[in-house]
Scaffold this motif. Structure first.
Motif, PDB file in Angstrom:
ATOM      1  N   ILE A  39      60.743  14.990  30.929  1.00 15.71           N
ATOM      2  CA  ILE A  39      61.160  14.791  29.549  1.00 15.71           C
ATOM      3  C   ILE A  39      62.002  16.107  29.408  1.00 15.71           C
ATOM      4  CG2 ILE A  39      60.905  14.752  27.104  1.00 15.71           C
ATOM      5  CD1 ILE A  39      58.083  13.100  27.946  1.00 15.71           C
ATOM      6  N   THR A  40      63.165  15.999  29.210  1.00 15.64           N
ATOM      7  CA  THR A  40      64.199  17.210  29.078  1.00 15.64           C
ATOM      8  C   THR A  40      64.764  17.248  27.606  1.00 15.64           C
ATOM      9  OG1 THR A  40      66.096  15.919  29.602  1.00 15.64           O
ATOM     10  CG2 THR A  40      64.975  16.962  31.393  1.00 15.64           C
ATOM     11  N   HIS A  41      64.704  18.651  27.254  1.00 14.95           N
ATOM     12  CA  HIS A  41      65.435  19.062  25.972  1.00 14.95           C
ATOM     13  C   HIS A  41      66.877  19.503  26.509  1.00 14.95           C
ATOM     14  CE1 HIS A  41      65.644  21.189  22.138  1.00 14.95           C
ATOM     15  NE2 HIS A  41      66.854  21.277  22.640  1.00 14.95           N
ATOM     16  N   SER A  42      68.033  18.621  26.431  1.00 13.03           N
ATOM     17  CA  SER A  42      69.101  18.994  27.075  1.00 13.03           C
ATOM     18  C   SER A  42      70.337  19.533  25.976  1.00 13.03           C
ATOM     19  CB  SER A  42      69.642  17.431  27.739  1.00 13.03           C
ATOM     20  OG  SER A  42      68.688  17.018  28.535  1.00 13.03           O
ATOM     21  N   GLU A  43      70.260  20.728  26.167  1.00 16.91           N
ATOM     22  CA  GLU A  43      71.318  21.450  25.264  1.00 16.91           C
ATOM     23  C   GLU A  43      71.472  22.900  26.225  1.00 16.91           C
ATOM     24  OE1 GLU A  43      71.706  21.623  20.690  1.00 16.91           O
ATOM     25  OE2 GLU A  43      69.441  22.134  21.271  1.00 16.91           O
ATOM     26  N   ASP A  44      72.847  23.037  26.387  1.00 18.99           N
ATOM     27  CA  ASP A  44      73.365  24.120  27.064  1.00 18.99           C
ATOM     28  C   ASP A  44      73.165  25.461  26.277  1.00 18.99           C
ATOM     29  OD1 ASP A  44      75.009  26.421  28.053  1.00 18.99           O
ATOM     30  OD2 ASP A  44      75.813  24.736  29.857  1.00 18.99           O
ATOM     31  N   GLU A  45      72.166  26.304  26.506  1.00 17.74           N
ATOM     32  CA  GLU A  45      71.882  27.179  25.538  1.00 17.74           C
ATOM     33  C   GLU A  45      73.218  28.279  25.452  1.00 17.74           C
ATOM     34  OE1 GLU A  45      69.630  27.951  23.311  1.00 17.74           O
ATOM     35  OE2 GLU A  45      69.082  25.826  23.537  1.00 17.74           O
ATOM     36  N   GLY A  46      74.036  28.396  26.499  1.00 21.60           N
ATOM     37  CA  GLY A  46      74.883  29.334  26.629  1.00 21.60           C
ATOM     38  C   GLY A  46      75.917  28.884  25.684  1.00 21.60           C
ATOM     39  N   LEU A  47      76.142  27.811  25.377  1.00 20.73           N
ATOM     40  CA  LEU A  47      77.089  27.287  24.207  1.00 20.73           C
ATOM     41  C   LEU A  47      76.478  27.211  22.956  1.00 20.73           C
ATOM     42  CD1 LEU A  47      78.822  24.452  26.101  1.00 20.73           C
ATOM     43  CD2 LEU A  47      79.887  26.442  25.553  1.00 20.73           C
ATOM     44  N   ALA A  48      75.126  26.858  23.031  1.00 16.01           N
ATOM     45  CA  ALA A  48      74.565  26.555  21.373  1.00 16.01           C
ATOM     46  C   ALA A  48      73.691  27.524  21.002  1.00 16.01           C
ATOM     47  CB  ALA A  48      73.812  25.242  21.634  1.00 16.01           C
ATOM     48  N   GLY A  49      73.096  28.426  21.783  1.00 13.99           N
ATOM     49  CA  GLY A  49      72.053  29.107  21.452  1.00 13.99           C
ATOM     50  C   GLY A  49      72.199  30.283  20.297  1.00 13.99           C
ATOM     51  N   GLU A  50      73.558  30.417  19.892  1.00 10.13           N
ATOM     52  CA  GLU A  50      73.758  31.400  18.739  1.00 10.13           C
ATOM     53  C   GLU A  50      73.873  30.547  17.429  1.00 10.13           C
ATOM     54  OE1 GLU A  50      76.551  34.104  19.667  1.00 10.13           O
ATOM     55  OE2 GLU A  50      75.476  35.231  21.318  1.00 10.13           O
ATOM     56  N   GLY A  51      74.024  29.235  17.502  1.00  8.09           N
ATOM     57  CA  GLY A  51      74.253  28.315  16.414  1.00  8.09           C
ATOM     58  C   GLY A  51      73.180  28.006  15.497  1.00  8.09           C
ATOM     59  N   PHE A  52      73.384  27.554  14.513  1.00  7.98           N
ATOM     60  CA  PHE A  52      72.049  27.121  13.392  1.00  7.98           C
ATOM     61  C   PHE A  52      72.363  25.918  13.050  1.00  7.98           C
ATOM     62  CE2 PHE A  52      72.996  31.805  13.129  1.00  7.98           C
ATOM     63  CZ  PHE A  52      71.762  32.060  13.479  1.00  7.98           C
ATOM     64  N   MET A  53      73.475  25.190  13.221  1.00  7.73           N
ATOM     65  CA  MET A  53      73.733  23.613  12.748  1.00  7.73           C
ATOM     66  C   MET A  53      74.773  23.182  13.789  1.00  7.73           C
ATOM     67  SD  MET A  53      75.934  24.292   9.074  1.00  7.73           S
ATOM     68  CE  MET A  53      76.083  22.578   9.059  1.00  7.73           C
ATOM     69  N   HIS A  54      75.107  21.702  13.378  1.00  4.53           N
ATOM     70  CA  HIS A  54      76.177  21.322  14.086  1.00  4.53           C
ATOM     71  C   HIS A  54      77.448  21.967  13.990  1.00  4.53           C
ATOM     72  CE1 HIS A  54      78.697  17.834  15.759  1.00  4.53           C
ATOM     73  NE2 HIS A  54      79.313  17.552  14.551  1.00  4.53           N
ATOM     74  N   GLU A  55      78.056  21.934  14.983  1.00  3.83           N
ATOM     75  CA  GLU A  55      79.593  22.690  14.897  1.00  3.83           C
ATOM     76  C   GLU A  55      80.593  21.465  14.444  1.00  3.83           C
ATOM     77  OE1 GLU A  55      81.331  25.900  17.579  1.00  3.83           O
ATOM     78  OE2 GLU A  55      82.214  24.025  18.254  1.00  3.83           O
TER      79      GLU A  55
END
Length: 429
Positions: free
Chosen positions: A177-193
């Motif tokens: 089971i994977t949590h699929s988000e690229d943290e390099g792109l998303a890691g500093e965000g707090f909500m949907h862009e």
């Protein structure tokens, strides 16, 4: 002990049954399904006007034990599950210590038997200490009883490790089971862009971060010919990637949460930390794609991602609050209100996504109503109107994005192994 559930609308996705009838239970098993079953010497539940379904199964919960019991523990979490109509839950391994060996798997199974009130299944870690550097004791954990393997709680950036892990778990036909988000792109965000994040001046987590990670994870599973399950899908791009992978015959399944199916990023204009989740609530076009994915079978299951936190952890400025909230006690109400009563899904489809399919994905002998099966049964009233009140929750997590909302539909009876565990909102054990 005999228990007769009488006159309910029996909906069983395993064989597409939808009839008015009775179910007779004895010694924890279903022994008869039919019409006008005799009642002498039997405890009777009058289910007239109610739906009788195979027990709901949540394949993605965070019970926090061991080590994070201030947020939740097995006792409180399984009682919350029973209150929400769930008869089985599968707990994630991001605890302290992480569940990365067979001793911890065994210990949680035993705790579930002594402290829990519903069936508790364990998901083991893919990597030791969830560090993404070295494979955990996967084979031992599976043989001890782990039903899946996951480093959920964050995205596994180590592509080589995931490839090796999939090759290994594939030998057991056990899903990763994977949590699929690229943290390099998303890691500093707090909500949907998107438009709302731009208006609020809050750094966003772009949906393409999810799309890229889902594509990578599916490609690795396809290469390894191993089962993979994509957790809490939230982006329309990910839905399409999964749809195309299924057409190619990849062993991929996926889930979506009640909140991603019924809420949008518009809710974050209040800066209420209850709406802060990961992946984030997205815009309405993504929500519509998720619902379409449920309808056509691209998304197989609805899972809560129940992630309670201590009150003081969420009672801070939005950017500092942890992601997640308690979802077990609101899931069925949210889904019935947002998807059934709006005509988007049928009761058969909802029960399939919340019982039959989770059981199938995890290889469980549940999620069905048939003679000889364990009597795990949920009885709910799809017309019952109630107000969400976090203070009354059984979970220790007292934050919910659905606080004070009126829902239409509620579990009234939860039966586990033939015993009534919850009745009319009260957990009896």
């Amino acid at each position: 002990m005999k228990l007769l559930i009488k006159g309910g609308r029996i909906i069983n996705p395993a064989d597409h049954t939808d009839v008015i009838g009775d179910i007779l239970v004895e010694n924890g098993k279903i022994i008869e399904i039919g019409q006008k079953i005799a009642t002498d010497g039997t405890e009777v539940i009058d289910a007239s006007g109610l739906v009788v379904a195979p027990g709901l199964i949540d394949m993605h919960v965070h019970l926090r034990e061991p080590g994070l019991e201030a947020k939740e523990d097995i006792a409180s979490g399984t009682r919350a599950a029973a209150a929400g109509g769930f008869t089985t839950v599968a707990c994630m391994p991001n605890t302290k210590p992480a569940v990365d060996n067979s001793i911890l798997v065994s210990g949680i199974i035993q705790r579930g038997q002594t402290e829990g009130v519903v069936n508790l299944k364990v998901i083991g870690a893919l990597s030791k200490r969830l560090e993404g550097k070295e494979l955990a004791e996967i084979g031992d954990m599976i043989q001890t009883g782990a039903v899946a393997i996951s480093d959920d709680g964050g995205h596994l950036d180590n592509t080589r490790l995931l490839k090796t892990g999939l090759e290994y778990t594939g030998m057991f036909e056990c899903p990763v089971i994977t949590h699929s988000e690229d943290e390099g792109l998303a890691g500093e965000g707090f909500m949907h862009e998107g438009a709302v994040s731009a208006m609020l001046g809050v750094k966003g987590r772009p949906s393409v971060a999810e799309d890229i990670a889902v594509a990578r994870d599916i490609m690795l599973a396809e290469y390894a010919n191993a089962p993979i399950h994509i957790a809490h899908v939230s982006s329309k791009g990910a839905v399409e990637i999964i749809r195309q992978a299924k057409k190619r015959g990849v062993k991929v399944t996926a889930e979506a949460t009640p909140h991603h199916l019924t809420l949008t990023d518009e809710e974050l204009k209040t800066f209420n930390t209850a709406f802060k989740v990961n992946p984030p609530l997205r815009s309405s076009d993504h929500v519509e794609a998720l619902i379409a994915g449920l309808k056509d079978g691209t998304i197989d299951a609805i899972a809560t991602d129940h992630a309670p936190h201590a009150f003081e952890e969420k009672d801070v400025e939005f950017r500092y609050a942890p992601s997640g909230f308690a979802g077990l006690e609101t899931a069925l109400g949210a889904v019935l209100t947002g998807l059934y009563h709006t005509g988007k899904l049928t009761l058969m489809e909802i029960i399939e996504k919340m019982s039959y399919m989770p059981a199938k994905i995890l290889g469980l002998e549940s999620g069905t109503l048939k003679i000889g099966a364990q009597a795990d049964i949920t009885v709910f009233d799809p017309e019952y109107i109630w107000e969400v009140n976090c203070i009354k929750f059984y979970t220790r997590g007292k934050h919910s994005p659905f606080e004070s909302r009126n829902f239409k539909g509620k579990a009234l009876i939860t039966i586990v192994n033939g015993s009534i565990i919850m009745q009319n909102g009260e957990v009896l054990k």
